[in-house]
Write an enzyme that holds these catalytic residues in place. Structure first.
Site, short mmCIF file in Angstrom:
data_model
loop_
_atom_site.label_atom_id
_atom_site.label_comp_id
_atom_site.label_asym_id
_atom_site.label_seq_id
_atom_site.Cartn_x
_atom_site.Cartn_y
_atom_site.Cartn_z
N CYS A 155 -2.19 9.88 2.52
CA CYS A 155 -1.74 8.92 1.22
C CYS A 155 -2.52 8.97 0.07
CB CYS A 155 -1.47 7.55 1.22
SG CYS A 155 -3.05 6.79 1.90
N GLU A 199 0.93 -1.04 0.19
CA GLU A 199 -0.07 -0.01 -0.09
C GLU A 199 0.93 1.05 -0.10
OE1 GLU A 199 -3.43 0.34 0.16
OE2 GLU A 199 -3.65 -1.79 -0.05
P1 NAD Z 1 8.08 4.61 4.84
O1 NAD Z 1 8.20 4.00 3.59
O2 NAD Z 1 9.16 5.74 5.43
O3 NAD Z 1 7.96 3.73 6.18
C1 NAD Z 1 6.94 2.85 6.33
C2 NAD Z 1 7.63 1.71 7.45
O4 NAD Z 1 8.81 1.12 6.48
C3 NAD Z 1 8.05 2.28 8.67
O5 NAD Z 1 7.62 1.33 9.57
C4 NAD Z 1 9.52 2.09 8.58
O6 NAD Z 1 10.08 1.95 9.71
C5 NAD Z 1 9.84 1.20 7.63
N1 NAD Z 1 11.15 1.58 6.85
C6 NAD Z 1 11.48 2.65 6.54
N2 NAD Z 1 12.74 2.45 5.74
C7 NAD Z 1 12.85 1.21 5.60
C8 NAD Z 1 13.89 0.32 4.91
N3 NAD Z 1 14.76 0.90 4.16
N4 NAD Z 1 13.81 -1.24 4.84
C9 NAD Z 1 12.79 -1.48 5.67
N5 NAD Z 1 11.83 -0.91 6.19
C10 NAD Z 1 11.70 0.42 6.30
O7 NAD Z 1 6.88 5.64 5.05
P2 NAD Z 1 6.32 6.66 5.92
O8 NAD Z 1 7.11 7.94 5.92
O9 NAD Z 1 6.10 6.03 7.32
O10 NAD Z 1 4.82 7.06 5.39
C11 NAD Z 1 4.55 7.66 4.24
C12 NAD Z 1 4.52 7.13 2.86
O11 NAD Z 1 3.34 6.03 3.19
C13 NAD Z 1 3.92 8.15 1.91
O12 NAD Z 1 4.53 7.84 0.87
C14 NAD Z 1 2.38 7.74 2.00
O13 NAD Z 1 1.83 7.92 0.80
C15 NAD Z 1 2.46 6.41 2.13
N6 NAD Z 1 1.10 5.66 2.48
C16 NAD Z 1 0.38 4.79 1.98
C17 NAD Z 1 -0.79 4.52 2.48
C18 NAD Z 1 -1.60 3.53 1.63
O14 NAD Z 1 -2.45 2.98 2.30
N7 NAD Z 1 -1.55 3.42 0.23
C19 NAD Z 1 -1.36 4.79 3.73
C20 NAD Z 1 -0.36 5.67 4.27
C21 NAD Z 1 0.92 6.03 3.82
#
Ligand code: NAD
Length: 458
Positions: A243, A209
């Site tokens: 998002c 997602e």
């Molecule tokens: P992110 O990708 O930075 O982090 C999400 C999760 O991934 C966190 O738990 C984080 O600890 C982990 N993570 C971060 N870097 C990682 C790596 N290198 N390897 C493995 N895991 C890692 O996202 P965010 O900043 O928490 O959220 C914002 C993003 O999420 C935006 O792009 C938004 O559009 C998207 N989002 C999508 C939805 C949806 O339902 N489609 C919902 C909410 C947010």
């Protein structure tokens, strides 16, 4: 925490068939519901402590969504989990066929910070309901919400069934190195690719997602006042950190001035003359994101807002006038309370702009012309959307919620949240009172009968 040991323990628990008992699953979900209801205030307080999210928004976009998803799952679980009889085919006559819903096994859920409670709990509920074990890694950027989530889940589930592993990138990397039966990830596109790469090693199925640059189109036949109100709400809820928030506005030149005036008025109505003083307007999650967003404000013309306060990670609701498509704000997903406005004259102008970007998670079109809305839906590929409003398609649990292309793989909500965590195992039962010999060797002399039979009945 020894991650390898956690996974091993959960694998053994699953292999020993502890998760298969349907009534046990239902009872645990009921216990979870009563715990979530009891501790709703603590959850709301944690969200406020993490990024000044108001109680109202927390109830509307976090706790209520989880509670209704959980209640629905408890109510429907028996029907959803039941093997589904399907029509037999004549070729197999006599037989019956059923689809069995088999839990994948050990599921990893990685959730983001922006709706830290809802986006952790909803997939977890589906995974448990379907009979899996779960390791949840909530976001490290919302420590208060992650802590209370962990406490609640630990009080309801034994660790063999659900374990919450807190931590950042390093922890997530260790988790992704394990062998899972399913990975459900919500977050950014870049990390989504890391997750997909890790999953590929073991051919683990994934739901991703992700995000994207979701356009919002307002044409010259739209109800401008109502459009402005609904866009202000969908854009600035959660401080713009949603998002599916409209990312940028494409407005017909002839209605731009009227729209801007209405938009300004709606912001003032919602957040007052100074939104920094409003208790309803959340802050940017951390300094890194504050700085990323502040960069987008440099050298731009503001129609509304443009104010920041570094001390409090505050960025005011902002409308940027006609940024260049190469500017910082138009490069990628904004994910904050900044809204660029670009005017258009023709559908060709729209196409030139929208086709610059990958398939978005959402699209919004405000119009009085049904034919225009239908055309947009048919031409452009995107996760899902709303006509004449923003973000509310998310609330209909009868529809799948998810992206396409760069904005994600797979979808969930409602029954689909249960379904994605099950392998659909098709089983045909044959009966022994008749055995049509046409398929058996020797084949000599049977080809004509076979052709007739297969073409008639397959
Ligand atoms: P992110 O990708 O930075 O982090 C999400 C999760 O991934 C966190 O738990 C984080 O600890 C982990 N993570 C971060 N870097 C990682 C790596 N290198 N390897 C493995 N895991 C890692 O996202 P965010 O900043 O928490 O959220 C914002 C993003 O999420 C935006 O792009 C938004 O559009 C998207 N989002 C999508 C939805 C949806 O339902 N489609 C919902 C909410 C947010």
């Amino acid at each position: 925490m020894d991650i390898k040991q956690i996974v091993k323990t959960q694998k053994e628990y699953f292999a020993d068939q502890h998760t298969k008992d349907f009534s046990k699953r239902k009872k645990l979900l009921k216990n979870l519901l009563s715990e979530l209801l009891k501790r709703e205030k603590e959850i709301v307080d944690a969200l406020y402590a993490d990024f000044k999210k108001s109680e109202y928004e927390s109830v509307m976009t976090e706790t209520s969504i989880v509670i209704s998803e959980l209640k629905r799952t408890i109510k429907k679980l028996k029907v959803w989990a039941k093997p589904q009889a399907v029509m037999p085919v004549v070729l197999n006559f006599p037989s019956t066929s059923k689809i069995y819903k088999e839990p994948y096994g050990n599921v990893l859920v990685i959730s983001p910070w922006n709706y830290p409670y809802q986006l952790a709990l909803v997939p977890l509920i589906g995974a448990i309901a379907a009979g899996n074990t779960v390791v949840l890694k909530p976001s490290e950027l919302t420590p208060n919400t992650s802590k209370i989530t962990k406490e609640i889940l630990e009080s309801v589930f034994n660790k063999e069934l659900v374990t919450v592993v807190e931590g950042g990138v390093e922890t997530a990397t260790k988790l992704l190195a394990q062998r899972w039966d399913y990975i459900f990830f919500t977050g950014s596109v870049n990390v989504g690719k890391i997750v997909a790469t890790a999953a590929a090693k073991y051919l683990t199925p994934v739901t991703l997602e992700l995000g994207g640059k979701s356009p919002c189109i307002v044409d010259d036949t739209a109800n401008i006042k109502l459009a402005a109100r609904r866009i202000v709400w969908g854009k600035f809820i959660n401080g713009g950190q949603t998002c599916i928030a409209p990312d940028y506005l494409l407005i017909h030149t002839s209605v731009k001035d009227r729209f801007v005036n209405c938009f300004k008025a709606e912001i003032t109505k919602a957040y007052g003359e100074n939104p920094e003083k409003s208790t309803d307007f959340p802050r940017i999650i951390n300094q890194r994101n504050f700085e990323r967003l502040s960069l987008m404000l440099e050298n731009e013309n503001f129609l509304v807002g443009g104010n920041t306060n570094k001390e409090d990670n505050y960025i005011s609701p902002t409308l940027i006038d006609e940024p260049s498509l190469d500017s910082e704000v138009m490069k990628g997903e904004i994910f904050g309370p900044i809204f660029p406005v670009i005017s258009y004259e023709t559908e060709n102008d729209l196409h030139k702009i929208m086709s610059k970007y990958d398939k978005p998670l959402a699209l919004y079109v405000f119009t009085g012309k049904n034919s225009f809305a239908k055309k947009i839906i048919s031409i452009y590929s995107f996760g899902g959307g709303t006509i004449n409003d923003t973000t509310v398609h998310f609330a209909n649990h009868h529809m799948p919620f998810g992206g396409v292309g760069e904005s994600g793989i797979g979808s969930y909500h409602g029954k689909q949240t249960f379904d994605i965590f099950c392998h659909k195992k098709g089983i045909t039962k044959r009966y022994n009172w008749l055995d049509i010999p046409v398929r058996y060797a020797p084949y000599k002399g049977k080809l004509k009968t076979l052709k007739t039979f297969m073409r008639l009945f397959s």
